[in-house]
Design an enzyme around this catalytic site. Structure first.
Site, PDB file in Angstrom:
ATOM      1  N   CYS A  97       0.801  -1.235   0.000  1.00  0.00           N
ATOM      2  CA  CYS A  97       0.000   0.000   0.000  1.00  0.00           C
ATOM      3  C   CYS A  97       0.830   1.280   0.000  1.00  0.00           C
ATOM      4  O   CYS A  97       0.707   2.085  -0.922  1.00  0.00           O
ATOM      5  CB  CYS A  97      -0.937  -0.008   1.196  1.00  0.00           C
ATOM      6  SG  CYS A  97      -1.945  -1.480   1.242  1.00  0.00           S
TER       7      CYS A  97
HETATM    8  C1  UGA Z   1      -1.421   0.581   5.456  1.00  0.00           C
HETATM    9  C2  UGA Z   1      -2.213   1.582   6.310  1.00  0.00           C
HETATM   10  O1  UGA Z   1      -1.682   1.628   7.625  1.00  0.00           O
HETATM   11  C3  UGA Z   1      -3.689   1.199   6.360  1.00  0.00           C
HETATM   12  O2  UGA Z   1      -4.416   2.180   7.086  1.00  0.00           O
HETATM   13  C4  UGA Z   1      -4.220   1.122   4.934  1.00  0.00           C
HETATM   14  O3  UGA Z   1      -5.578   0.730   4.897  1.00  0.00           O
HETATM   15  C5  UGA Z   1      -3.402   0.108   4.138  1.00  0.00           C
HETATM   16  O4  UGA Z   1      -2.026   0.522   4.151  1.00  0.00           O
HETATM   17  C6  UGA Z   1      -3.950   0.078   2.738  1.00  0.00           C
HETATM   18  O5  UGA Z   1      -3.873   1.107   2.040  1.00  0.00           O
HETATM   19  O6  UGA Z   1      -4.577  -0.915   2.356  1.00  0.00           O
HETATM   20  P1  UGA Z   1      -0.342  -1.850   5.838  1.00  0.00           P
HETATM   21  O7  UGA Z   1       0.316  -1.651   4.508  1.00  0.00           O
HETATM   22  O8  UGA Z   1      -1.034  -3.120   6.136  1.00  0.00           O
HETATM   23  O9  UGA Z   1      -1.449  -0.678   6.084  1.00  0.00           O
HETATM   24  O10 UGA Z   1       0.796  -1.710   6.904  1.00  0.00           O
HETATM   25  P2  UGA Z   1       1.193  -0.747   8.118  1.00  0.00           P
HETATM   26  O11 UGA Z   1       0.981  -1.436   9.390  1.00  0.00           O
HETATM   27  O12 UGA Z   1       0.585   0.567   7.954  1.00  0.00           O
HETATM   28  O13 UGA Z   1       2.773  -0.653   7.891  1.00  0.00           O
HETATM   29  C7  UGA Z   1       3.324  -0.192   6.678  1.00  0.00           C
HETATM   30  C8  UGA Z   1       4.837  -0.167   6.770  1.00  0.00           C
HETATM   31  O14 UGA Z   1       5.277   0.893   7.607  1.00  0.00           O
HETATM   32  C9  UGA Z   1       5.463  -1.447   7.352  1.00  0.00           C
HETATM   33  O15 UGA Z   1       6.573  -1.796   6.562  1.00  0.00           O
HETATM   34  C10 UGA Z   1       5.891  -1.048   8.746  1.00  0.00           C
HETATM   35  O16 UGA Z   1       7.009  -1.769   9.207  1.00  0.00           O
HETATM   36  C11 UGA Z   1       6.234   0.419   8.538  1.00  0.00           C
HETATM   37  N1  UGA Z   1       6.121   1.218   9.779  1.00  0.00           N
HETATM   38  C12 UGA Z   1       4.927   1.367  10.390  1.00  0.00           C
HETATM   39  C13 UGA Z   1       7.255   1.844  10.311  1.00  0.00           C
HETATM   40  O17 UGA Z   1       8.371   1.709   9.749  1.00  0.00           O
HETATM   41  N2  UGA Z   1       7.122   2.611  11.433  1.00  0.00           N
HETATM   42  C14 UGA Z   1       5.936   2.771  12.063  1.00  0.00           C
HETATM   43  O18 UGA Z   1       5.897   3.483  13.088  1.00  0.00           O
HETATM   44  C15 UGA Z   1       4.810   2.144  11.524  1.00  0.00           C
END
Ligand code: UGA
Length: 440
Positions: free
Chosen positions: A270
């Site tokens: 995403c």
């Molecule tokens: C993301 C959004 O958070 C959702 O709200 C959205 O619905 C979704 O995309 C989508 O568009 O379908 P997702 O891709 O499942 O969700 O994953 P996240 O938990 O948001 O993490 C994304 C990335 O950011 C991961 O690689 C995670 O490790 C990284 N991350 C997250 C960080 O490096 N630091 C943080 O503090 C949080």
């Protein structure tokens, strides 16, 4: 609840989770899918994808409650449902724009069925599409091939999803907000009815606004991560612990400490895709969003930070290097745009022997990356290794202590997700380097 069955087109991660959650709330749902293996699996109550809690939920709503059913019969689907949620993928094109092929092909089929029907149907786009898509290309195809008019003959709206992989069911059942986008009263009322059981704020917006909210949410969160990663990279030159920095700034409620973990960058299907698409759109309108360009540039480089630290500490050529974690984040088997794969590829290029341990990949292989060894256990992965890089913060890695690394040849551990307990490594024979903290 809505009186008729609700239809979901596409049973990928968004479609299936949303359909199963609606079914849990008592709604009858029908899923349209072209993959017969998936249909069979769903109708047997077996989840075709890995998502926390989905297997049990699917079994409950398919086998016990008989609220969810999947079919490949489009005509049956069309006749049974008055409202369809389009949950089809919008992958990236090479220029960063989104590929609408799956959606537009489906929309044309729906339009043809609409042309032969007297019933009022409502089409809701749940897939992530850039502003202007639903009220532009999608509406045009629907009107052209149905010979009907939006608002008077059929409804059209958007309802973006905010589900995080790994906690999608909880995110659906306990949302921060629900965004309902429509340009006419019929669709607004239909969407209100469907979501009338939820307690969170519900915002009725236009279709363009709904599409924009989704992109801005993901782009903002991605930018927040790239921002804190750059700060963490600078902090390494000082005697700084990034946890204290995030605490210090995050307790200003305007900033907040949520989603502010520095590490090896964001991955998944995403954030990278959505940031690229919004950037592409901004260029098209000659309003380039420079901040998003930086967000992506920082993120592309961030995984290699771990390799820089490795090379600053040992000569890794010809050595066994262990990577902990393959998936782009814990609690999923999704490796799309995973920082781990970027690190593995670069290490292999540098002549290292790469072994990976990820709890969800035990016993599995990765044919696209057959030059890396997937280990069956933590101990197998670290035995005789010259360095460990922790890339995905699976729960089982968080409590690792120096004695867990006794099988290593050279005891260097680089924590790229800042989850290990630094204090427990002091005075041990394992050198722990936590990304973002000083004293490299
Ligand atoms: C993301 C959004 O958070 C959702 O709200 C959205 O619905 C979704 O995309 C989508 O568009 O379908 P997702 O891709 O499942 O969700 O994953 P996240 O938990 O948001 O993490 C994304 C990335 O950011 C991961 O690689 C995670 O490790 C990284 N991350 C997250 C960080 O490096 N630091 C943080 O503090 C949080």
């Amino acid at each position: 609840m809505y009186e008729s069955q609700i239809g979901f087109i596409g049973t990928g991660y968004v479609g299936l989770v949303t359909a199963a959650c609606f079914a849990k709330l008592g709604q009858d749902v029908l899923c349209l899918e072209i993959d017969n293996d998936k249909i069979q699996s769903i109708n047997n109550g077996i989840s075709p994808i890995y998502e926390t809690g989905l297997q049990d939920l699917l079994f409950e709503v398919v086998k016990k409650k008989r609220k969810l059913y999947a079919t490949n019969d489009r005509k049956l689907f069309f006749d049974k449902c008055d409202i369809f949620f389009i949950c089809l993928p919008t992958p990236s094109n090479s220029d960063g724009s989104i590929n609408l092929k799956f959606i537009l092909d489906e929309i044309k089929e729906i339009a043809i069925l609409l042309s032969k029907s007297d019933s009022y149907k409502t089409i809701i786009i749940k897939s992530t599409v850039v502003p202007g898509t639903t009220n532009g290309k999608i509406k045009n195809i629907l009107e052209k091939y149905s010979n009907k008019c939006v608002g008077t003959d059929f409804g059209l709206g958007v309802n973006p999803e905010f589900l995080m992989e790994g906690s999608a069911i909880d995110n659906f059942l306990n949302p921060d907000r629900i965004i309902l986008g429509s340009n006419e009263i019929n669709t607004k009322n239909t969407l209100s009815k469907i979501y009338n059981n939820f307690n969170c704020p519900i915002f009725h917006v236009t279709i363009d606004e709904g599409e924009m909210i989704k992109y801005v949410s993901n782009s903002f969160l991605a930018t927040k991560i790239s921002f804190i990663n750059e700060i963490a990279n600078l902090s390494e030159f000082f005697n700084i612990n990034m946890d204290n920095i995030v605490k210090g700034i995050g307790s200003d409620h305007r900033i907040s400490n949520k989603f502010f973990r520095s590490g090896l960058g964001f991955g998944g299907s995403c954030f990278p895709k959505d940031v690229k698409a919004l950037l592409h759109l901004s260029k098209k309108y000659e309003n380039e969003l420079n901040i998003l360009k930086s967000t992506l540039e920082i993120n592309n480089k961030q995984p290699y930070r771990a390799i820089q630290i490795l090379n600053n500490n040992i000569d890794a050529f010809n050595k066994k290097i262990t990577i902990l974690g393959l998936s782009f984040k814990p609690n999923t088997d999704d490796i799309r745009e995973s920082p781990s794969l970027k690190i593995c590829d670069e290490l292999v290029k540098q002549g290292c022997e790469v072994h990976v341990y990820d709890p969800i990949y035990v016993g599995k292989s990765l044919p696209t990356h057959d030059y890396i060894t997937i280990s069956n256990s933590f101990n197998e992965a670290i035995k005789d290794s010259s360095a460990v890089i922790l890339v995905t913060e699976w729960a089982e890695f968080k409590n690792l202590n120096p004695s867990d690394f006794h099988l290593m040849k050279h005891k260097l551990v680089i924590d790229g997700r800042r989850v290990l307990n630094e204090k427990s490594f002091i005075n041990s024979n394992v050198k722990l380097i936590i990304l973002g903290n000083g004293n490299k």
